[in-house]
Enzyme design. Structure first.
Site, short mmCIF file in Angstrom:
data_model
loop_
_atom_site.label_atom_id
_atom_site.label_comp_id
_atom_site.label_asym_id
_atom_site.label_seq_id
_atom_site.Cartn_x
_atom_site.Cartn_y
_atom_site.Cartn_z
N HIS A 292 0.84 -1.20 0.00
CA HIS A 292 0.00 0.00 0.00
C HIS A 292 0.87 1.25 0.00
O HIS A 292 0.62 2.20 -0.75
CB HIS A 292 -0.90 0.06 1.24
CG HIS A 292 -1.96 -0.98 1.30
ND1 HIS A 292 -2.15 -1.75 2.43
CD2 HIS A 292 -2.90 -1.37 0.42
CE1 HIS A 292 -3.17 -2.57 2.23
NE2 HIS A 292 -3.63 -2.36 1.01
N LYS B 148 -18.43 -5.87 8.07
CA LYS B 148 -17.20 -6.62 8.32
C LYS B 148 -16.55 -6.13 9.61
O LYS B 148 -16.49 -4.93 9.86
CB LYS B 148 -16.20 -6.46 7.18
CG LYS B 148 -16.57 -7.21 5.92
CD LYS B 148 -15.55 -6.95 4.85
CE LYS B 148 -14.66 -8.14 4.66
NZ LYS B 148 -13.70 -7.95 3.56
N ARG C 49 -1.86 -6.01 -8.73
CA ARG C 49 -0.88 -7.07 -8.45
C ARG C 49 -0.86 -8.12 -9.53
O ARG C 49 0.18 -8.70 -9.82
CB ARG C 49 -1.21 -7.74 -7.11
CG ARG C 49 -1.08 -6.82 -5.92
CD ARG C 49 -1.62 -7.47 -4.68
NE ARG C 49 -3.07 -7.63 -4.85
CZ ARG C 49 -3.89 -7.93 -3.88
NH1 ARG C 49 -3.44 -8.15 -2.67
NH2 ARG C 49 -5.19 -8.04 -4.11
N SER D 236 -3.42 -7.39 2.84
CA SER D 236 -3.66 -7.26 4.27
C SER D 236 -4.14 -8.58 4.87
O SER D 236 -3.73 -8.96 5.97
CB SER D 236 -4.69 -6.17 4.55
OG SER D 236 -4.21 -4.91 4.17
#
Length: 159
Positions: A17, A41, A90, A127
């Protein structure tokens, strides 16, 4: 003033990040890091804790602002006169998803999305993976900034 936003949940912020945020901060006069609030969440860190950690690890950039948001990212952008979203990619699978989001965002509001290829050093990093490895006692020192490592170690030990 050229503005952009780097959105995400950042639970926790990783070196991947930071790579994207740092690169954006060199391209734009002002970069917002928008911490997504997802009430459905339960994160490892609260939104306020994430904001504090991000402010701590991006403080040296000088042109990064950190705020939370709930709702549509394009509304966050419109409210702050931000014409661009910066997203790290990614893998091809990221592109498939992010392209749809980018097309929706420009269609809704005219906000552009700039895709930045992730540094290969961080191409596997997320993460979720950091949290899982840390929970099992794995070494994540090279994946997160020292301040995050300290808080992550404390939080995992408390669980």
């Amino acid at each position: 003033m050229r503005r952009a936003v780097c959105p995400g949940s950042f639970d926790p912020i990783t070196n991947g990040h930071l790579d994207i945020i740092g690169r954006a901060s060199r391209l734009y006069d002002e970069v917002y890091v928008a911490v997504m609030i997802n009430k459905s969440k339960q994160g490892l860190f609260t939104v306020d804790e994430r904001i504090d950690l991000i402010r701590e690890v991006t403080g040296s950039y000088g042109n990064v602002r950190v705020e939370s948001f709930h709702g549509l990212l394009v509304d966050f952008c419109k409210q702050r006169d931000i014409p661009a979203i910066v997203k790290g990619l990614r893998a091809v699978s990221d592109f498939d998803y992010e392209l749809q989001m980018a097309q929706m965002n420009i269609g809704l509001s005219g906000v552009e999305t700039l895709f930045v290829p992730t540094n290969p050093t961080y191409s596997f990093l997320s993460s979720s993976l950091v949290k899982e490895v840390a929970a099992w006692g794995g070494d994540v020192t090279h994946l997160v900034p020292p301040a995050v490592l300290e808080r992550l170690t404390e939080r995992v030990a408390a669980r």
